[in-house]
Scaffold this active site. Sequence first.
Site, PDB file in Angstrom:
ATOM      1  NE  ARG A 262      -3.675  -2.087   2.559  1.00  0.00           N
ATOM      2  CZ  ARG A 262      -4.457  -2.215   3.835  1.00  0.00           C
ATOM      3  NH1 ARG A 262      -4.470  -1.407   4.163  1.00  0.00           N
ATOM      4  NH2 ARG A 262      -4.905  -3.219   3.536  1.00  0.00           N
TER       5      ARG A 262
ATOM      6  CE1 TYR B 142     -22.996  14.344 -10.925  1.00  0.00           C
ATOM      7  CE2 TYR B 142     -21.804  14.320  -8.443  1.00  0.00           C
ATOM      8  CZ  TYR B 142     -23.382  14.388  -9.146  1.00  0.00           C
ATOM      9  OH  TYR B 142     -24.051  13.866  -8.492  1.00  0.00           O
TER      10      TYR B 142
ATOM     11  CG  HIS C  49      -7.022  -1.908  -5.400  1.00  0.00           C
ATOM     12  ND1 HIS C  49      -5.141  -2.235  -4.905  1.00  0.00           N
ATOM     13  CD2 HIS C  49      -7.802  -1.371  -4.624  1.00  0.00           C
ATOM     14  CE1 HIS C  49      -5.195  -1.448  -3.579  1.00  0.00           C
ATOM     15  NE2 HIS C  49      -6.796  -0.804  -3.591  1.00  0.00           N
TER      16      HIS C  49
END
Length: 767
Positions: free
Chosen positions: A37, A131, A87
């Site tokens: 990570r 969006y 993932h």
Amino acid sequence: MPDLFTPDSADPADTLPLADYAERAYLEYALSVVKGRALPDLCDGNKPVQRRILYAMHRMGLSLGSAGAPKPVKSARVVGDVLGRYHPHGDTAAYDALVRMAQGFSQRYPLIDGQGNFGSRDGDGAAAMRYTEARLAPIARLLLDEIDEGTVDFQPNYDGSTDEPRQLPARLPFVLLNGASGIAVGLATEVPSHNLREVAAASIALLKNEKLSDDELFGLLPAPDFPGGGQIISAPAEIREAYATGRGSLKVRARWVVEDLARGQWQLVVTELPPQTSAQKVLEEIEELSNPKVKAGKKALLPEQLQLKAGLLAVLDAVRDESGKAAPVRLVFEPKSRTVEVSELVTTLLAHTSLEGSVPLNLTMVGSDGRPTQKGLRRILLEWIAFRLLTVERRTRHRLGKVAERIHVLEGRQLVLLNIDEVIRIIRNADEPKPALIARFKLSERQAEDILEIRLRQLARLEAIRIEQELAELRTQQARLEEILASPAALKRAVIKEIEQDAKAHGDARRTLVQEERRAVAEIKVVDEPVTLVVSQKGWVRALKGHEVDPAALAFKAGDALYAAFACRSVDTLLVFGSRGRVYSIAAALLPGGRGDGVPVTSLIELESGTQPVHYHAGSATQTLLLANSAGYGLLAKAGDLQGRNRGGKAFLTLDEGARLLPPVAVHPAHTRVAALAADGRLLVFGLDEVKLQPGGGKGLTLMDVDANAPLLAVASLADEVTVQGTGRGAKPREERLKGAALAAHEGRRARKGRQVDGLLKVLRLA
């Protein structure tokens, strides 16, 4: 004691002590966080989530191809594909990583071309993923174009349904180009971004000469290059040291221009900000300085707050943010009047806002060996070069295999065209034409399959000419590929040529100016005049003008009395000695004046927990002080050595357990000796030159041989006489003035026991 977590029926071979299990589980978790990570991979510069996003978008056809730029798709679609295939974590983490790779103010070379609101450097967040739209930026080709050419290893995804790359075949060291930031378990990384052309030049130079000198390497890659520009003001030696060790701190500041207005007016316009700084942050800091708020636990504004406010308002009239599409950063500062010096306004702003600051450099990353390590710049480049050479070698072998296969197929077709009539007859008459063709023309299985699948239009006479031409090109290509594999020098030349091409296609000019400058320090203008600093025994302080102050006429709160009155200058500093050896500094100009009782010294400093102010001194920074403690240790230091800029003080004196700090003693030029008095009446006099000057503080040297029953009581510096004050018979106050032979009787070397003072039953102090 039995293990409460192990059932009685458990097989001892299948059990594990809880402590061992917890240690192993924590280490596995830590390694998972570090490699899975938080830390970037040195080879391709990506963390796993970034690598998975780029690979998923590549597989979705969102990378630049021969047909031109693809149409962007909804970010939610990309995130969904990443989570579903590669993932298995939250969508927020994946979308945040995608957003960061699209932000031009976060990455020097954004890998994703974002459409819509992807946030701003002022801290505004991106719009929701439903969006916004995204596609891969052209520079992402340098990470993905060779992915299907056998260049990197693949591994199963989290559920084994598909494969994902362990690394991307980066054509440039992206770990330096875009940098990285992250916090893992026990490790952290802070890699700044760099200029592509400079990184490419340094890589090429090391490819040509691994033993390139540090001067030549740092001449090619002198410093980071931040997305927002700004200026690096650290000395070149500091930058080199940070690059050499892989850890350090760089001093940075904004860049500005002065715009002339009508009638002699002018304004200061900041056009570039240092990293981790936004226009909004600077505006908030100026608001806090110009309209300070009372701090928690305080009843009124601190003197420092009032002084900073006055200093800022004396040079600054107004500030506004005019940033927009035409100018990503445009902070306008209007001076109080046209007579204000530009340097004065600039220094004030730099000293008290984020327009100047520091950025950390911590080059910790997962190396080519899979281990997280802090690396220097040279090692990073050399490891990436080794990775790139291996990648190009694997790519070359893959391409050579493809070329050899194509040559093999074309040689079969060439043979067919020479015997086309017989081939047609065999195909028409044989029940199994494939074995027949193989037996007749000694073809391979692959050649026979290709002949059987060939179209009639490919039997034309012109096809033979095309095959000859293609074979000639392929054999030339084959020879070139074999040369690369056979010669390390040819392999290096190929890599160098590709780096030069990529630098030409994607490189740009440096944005961050590298120019050494001194840190801005806002000097408070104080009128240099005589003052007397009055300190009470309970720690109340005040400043009275002049030196004609009668201590006997001073008034204090009930139960309080005078500790000392220091005749000094308004530009001097009051030193407060804490009971644990920490020293706190208060500018004399910050102390209240007037006829009141002053203010408690604790309101002007931030005492260490468990510490009480015990002694004070005020005077010139050049004044030499003799500092000692009851355990018999002492040292010399200049008053300026003890001064610090922080309210939290400066750790200076090291005290043994139970040791008590003695009052500081001012050493004058005429003083040549030191007197040390023990509580049992022993006095030792020795040369001042035996005491060490220690600007950094510490424990000091042994001044006198004392013990817990008879600790060191007092010290003094002297020229040729000293007075011991105490009590005689009947507890009457008495003084013994020692000089000449009487003083010589007590002289010896430092760290001796000394000799008893005659005439006193009890000693109290030295004068």
